[in-house]
Design a protein around this motif. Structure first.
Motif, mmCIF file in Angstrom:
data_model
loop_
_atom_site.group_PDB
_atom_site.id
_atom_site.type_symbol
_atom_site.label_atom_id
_atom_site.label_comp_id
_atom_site.label_asym_id
_atom_site.label_seq_id
_atom_site.Cartn_x
_atom_site.Cartn_y
_atom_site.Cartn_z
ATOM 1 N N TYR A 93 21.670 21.928 50.643
ATOM 2 C CA TYR A 93 21.529 20.598 50.073
ATOM 3 C C TYR A 93 20.301 20.453 49.173
ATOM 4 O O TYR A 93 20.095 19.398 48.564
ATOM 5 N N THR B 229 23.043 11.739 49.641
ATOM 6 C CA THR B 229 24.322 12.318 49.261
ATOM 7 C C THR B 229 24.298 12.705 47.792
ATOM 8 O O THR B 229 23.260 12.647 47.123
ATOM 9 N N LEU B 230 25.480 13.078 47.242
ATOM 10 C CA LEU B 230 25.607 13.428 45.841
ATOM 11 C C LEU B 230 26.853 12.800 45.253
ATOM 12 O O LEU B 230 27.696 12.289 45.981
ATOM 13 N N TYR C 69 21.824 14.854 56.168
ATOM 14 C CA TYR C 69 22.820 14.872 55.087
ATOM 15 C C TYR C 69 24.232 15.167 55.589
ATOM 16 O O TYR C 69 24.398 15.755 56.624
ATOM 17 N N MET C 70 25.311 14.803 54.858
ATOM 18 C CA MET C 70 25.361 13.823 53.793
ATOM 19 C C MET C 70 25.668 12.451 54.373
ATOM 20 O O MET C 70 26.341 12.344 55.388
ATOM 21 N N THR C 71 25.248 11.433 53.654
ATOM 22 C CA THR C 71 25.384 10.066 54.136
ATOM 23 C C THR C 71 26.793 9.741 54.608
ATOM 24 O O THR C 71 26.996 9.247 55.722
ATOM 25 N N ASN D 77 29.417 11.725 55.043
ATOM 26 C CA ASN D 77 30.198 12.773 55.698
ATOM 27 C C ASN D 77 29.692 12.983 57.129
ATOM 28 O O ASN D 77 30.131 12.298 58.047
ATOM 29 N N ALA E 249 26.146 9.085 43.229
ATOM 30 C CA ALA E 249 25.467 9.317 44.502
ATOM 31 C C ALA E 249 24.844 8.029 45.028
ATOM 32 O O ALA E 249 24.915 7.725 46.220
ATOM 33 N N ILE F 225 21.421 17.336 46.830
ATOM 34 C CA ILE F 225 21.393 15.899 47.073
ATOM 35 C C ILE F 225 20.928 15.164 45.811
ATOM 36 O O ILE F 225 19.932 15.537 45.186
ATOM 37 N N HIS G 1 25.985 6.223 48.512
ATOM 38 C CA HIS G 1 24.975 6.055 49.564
ATOM 39 C C HIS G 1 24.858 4.586 49.975
ATOM 40 O O HIS G 1 24.919 4.263 51.169
ATOM 41 N N THR H 20 18.218 9.910 54.606
ATOM 42 C CA THR H 20 19.578 10.413 54.471
ATOM 43 C C THR H 20 19.861 10.505 52.975
ATOM 44 O O THR H 20 19.049 10.062 52.169
#
Length: 214
Positions: free
Chosen positions: A14, A142-143, A113-115, A117, A154, A21, A158, A140
């Motif tokens: 990540y 994400t992408l 990570y990820m927010t 998931n 992202a 991210i 998020h 936290t």
């Protein structure tokens, strides 16, 4: 109240790997993860580190690869338990539930990570198991995502997950807010579906009125 901090999948994949991210800035979230871990350790709150593992031929999180390795932010800090998982929720196929129960944990604080998931899956799973859940908004991340269902940045992804969490599943706060509550030994304000929907309706009316005026 007995908290535990769970730090999910803070792995090189990540940061320098194939899933960088995008929001919040990864340096910011790593700093906040470090602060949360340090605060938890200082307060005697157990820290659980989760590491996602995939087969050696996987393009991401391949066991033994650089991407699989824990990021130094986490690897260089003390923690109480390591969970290796292969699915989104940190509870699926692991000993996490039993370990938390043995420690008397009733409140799980989520970072990593990820927010949308593994963080969200773990939060929902924890809530369904009767645990109080806390979700650190700036520890936290994400992408951006794009597929046949559409595209989302992202930041949008998020923020949308944080709103959903705060309606019914988790208390959403910043790392600083969480550390403050930790030092005081206080619980956070609980998520509130009714208040969220009422505020949502009011915001919809406000935006409609603004468009009419424009």
């Amino acid at each position: 109240m007995q908290r535990a901090l769970i730090v999910i999948d803070v792995q090189n994949e990540y940061v320098t790997g194939n899933l960088p991210i995008g929001y919040p800035d990864v340096g910011e979230s790593l700093d906040n993860i470090a602060a949360a871990m340090d605060a938890a350790t200082g307060a005697g709150v157990p820290v659980v580190v989760v590491q996602h593992a995939a087969p050696e031929n996987s393009p991401i999180f391949a066991r033994g690869s650089e991407g699989f390795a824990l990021h130094p932010t986490v690897a260089g800090r003390p923690f109480d338990h390591l969970v290796e998982k292969a699915l989104a929720s940190s509870f699926d196929g692991t000993d996490l539930a039993d370990w938390l129960a043995a420690k008397g944990v009733d409140t799980l604080t989520i970072a990593g990570y990820m927010t949308q998931n593994c963080d969200e899956s773990t939060a929902r799973d924890a809530a369904s198991r009767g645990l109080t859940v806390e979700f650190l908004s700036d520890a936290t991340g994400t992408l951006a995502m794009s597929n046949n269902a559409g595209s989302v940045s992202a930041e949008e992804l998020h923020r949308h997950v944080l709103v959903v969490m705060a309606t019914n599943f988790a208390s959403v706060v910043t790392t600083d807010e969480w550390i403050g509550a930790l030092h005081k030994g206080e619980p956070l304000e609980c998520p509130n579906l009714i208040a969220s929907t009422e505020a949502g309706r009011e915001e919809a009316v406000r935006r409609s009125n603004a468009r009419s005026v424009a």
